[in-house]
Write a protein that holds these residues in place. Structure first.
Motif, PDB file in Angstrom:
ATOM      1  N   ASP A 207       0.939  -1.334   0.051  1.00  0.00           N
ATOM      2  CA  ASP A 207      -0.027  -0.060   0.111  1.00  0.00           C
ATOM      3  C   ASP A 207       0.798   1.412  -0.005  1.00  0.00           C
ATOM      4  N   ASP A 208       0.172   2.314  -0.146  1.00  0.00           N
ATOM      5  CA  ASP A 208       0.704   3.646  -0.162  1.00  0.00           C
ATOM      6  C   ASP A 208       1.876   4.014  -1.054  1.00  0.00           C
TER       7      ASP A 208
ATOM      8  N   HIS B  91      -5.703   2.918  -4.012  1.00  0.00           N
ATOM      9  CA  HIS B  91      -5.799   3.358  -2.727  1.00  0.00           C
ATOM     10  C   HIS B  91      -6.297   4.618  -2.187  1.00  0.00           C
TER      11      HIS B  91
ATOM     12  N   HIS C 127      -5.325   9.944   1.029  1.00  0.00           N
ATOM     13  CA  HIS C 127      -4.994   8.789   2.174  1.00  0.00           C
ATOM     14  C   HIS C 127      -5.429   9.935   3.388  1.00  0.00           C
TER      15      HIS C 127
ATOM     16  N   HIS D 105       3.585  -2.276   3.042  1.00  0.00           N
ATOM     17  CA  HIS D 105       3.732  -0.989   2.681  1.00  0.00           C
ATOM     18  C   HIS D 105       4.873  -0.839   1.680  1.00  0.00           C
TER      19      HIS D 105
HETATM   20 ZN   LIG Z   1      -2.629   3.109   3.274  1.00  0.00          ZN
END
Ligand SMILES: [Zn+2]
Length: 269
Positions: free
Chosen positions: A74-75, A124, A128, A229
């Protein structure tokens, strides 16, 4: 032939020939000699071949239930995505990237490389930021659509795979899901949380956190979907995790739109 006499008063005689499977009790009406008898009834006398039970073959190779792992990052993308891809390439494993619109704009070359090398493309959102993303169902959909537009601009393809910031519970309630998932998106959470964002300084802790959860899933033959991540701290522990999973016979696959999505709401759309 070994003729055996029983009591003459009964008027029977017994013949036995083990090699011909013969044990014959005859009286005076018997017309065939033992030799002729065994020739005539050879097929009936010979016992049937015993039935050998078939042992089911249990494949030892990977691919059995619970031994497929879905790595997710993610991210990203980030300044260290290139190093992450190098590790994945070295171990020849697949992984799916849930990327942020803002980060894709910041690291376009990394997005292109992820796509070119065949890793999984997923979204995603853009910001955020909890208060922005979950402000309303429309806001959440706008973030996913915006990230998808960026992905399409950079790679030529779009995706229907999404993961919401911080996971879908508790904020991604039914009104959110109805708004977003009816647009064809599939919602993915995870069943293994690496806590790699929390234990950045402690590779052992990340490793043990992952493997403890993976082992629990193994007992119930559930395939792990591991949350990690796209960040520098994860690079340090990743090879160790991959080596262990490979040694245990796991195969690594991409999440695809055709799979039943795993999410905290059990929403199968
Ligand atoms: Zn995230």
């Amino acid at each position: 032939m070994v003729p055996l006499k029983v009591s003459a008063s009964l008027g029977y005689s017994i013949s036995y020939a083990g090699d011909k499977y013969l044990l014959r009790v005859k009286d005076s009406s018997a017309q065939l000699t033992d030799g002729a008898f065994t020739d005539k009834y050879a097929a009936e006398l010979k016992p049937k071949a015993p039935v050998v039970p078939v042992t089911p073959v249990t494949p030892a190779e990977p691919g059995k239930p619970g031994r497929t792992v879905y790595l997710t990052f993610d991210d990203g993308p980030s300044a260290t995505t290139g190093e992450l891809l190098d590790i994945l390439h070295k171990y020849n494993v697949e992984a799916t990237f849930f990327m942020l619109g803002n980060n894709m704009n910041e690291h376009p070359a990394q997005v292109k490389r992820i796509a070119k090398e065949g890793y999984g493309l997923a979204l995603h959102g853009v910001t955020h930021r909890k208060e922005k993303f979950y402000a309303s169902p429309s806001a959440a959909l706008a973030e996913m659509s915006g990230a998808n537009a960026t992905l399409k601009k950079l790679t030529g393809v779009s995706t229907t795979l999404i993961r919401t910031p911080y996971g879908s519970k508790p904020y991604f309630t039914k009104s959110f899901r109805d708004k977003v998932l009816t647009q064809g998106y599939h919602l993915w959470d995870w069943n293994v949380d690496s806590y790699d964002w929390k234990y950045k300084q402690n590779s052992d802790r990340i490793y043990n956190t992952v493997m403890d959860q993976v082992n629990k899933l193994k007992a119930s033959k559930t395939n792990p979907v591991i949350l990690m991540h796209d960040q520098k701290a994860t690079l340090k522990v990743l090879p160790r995790i991959l080596e262990k999973l490979k040694k245990e016979g796991y195969t690594f696959k991409l999440i695809t739109k055709d799979m039943e999505p795993l999410n905290f709401w059990k929403d199968k759309r």
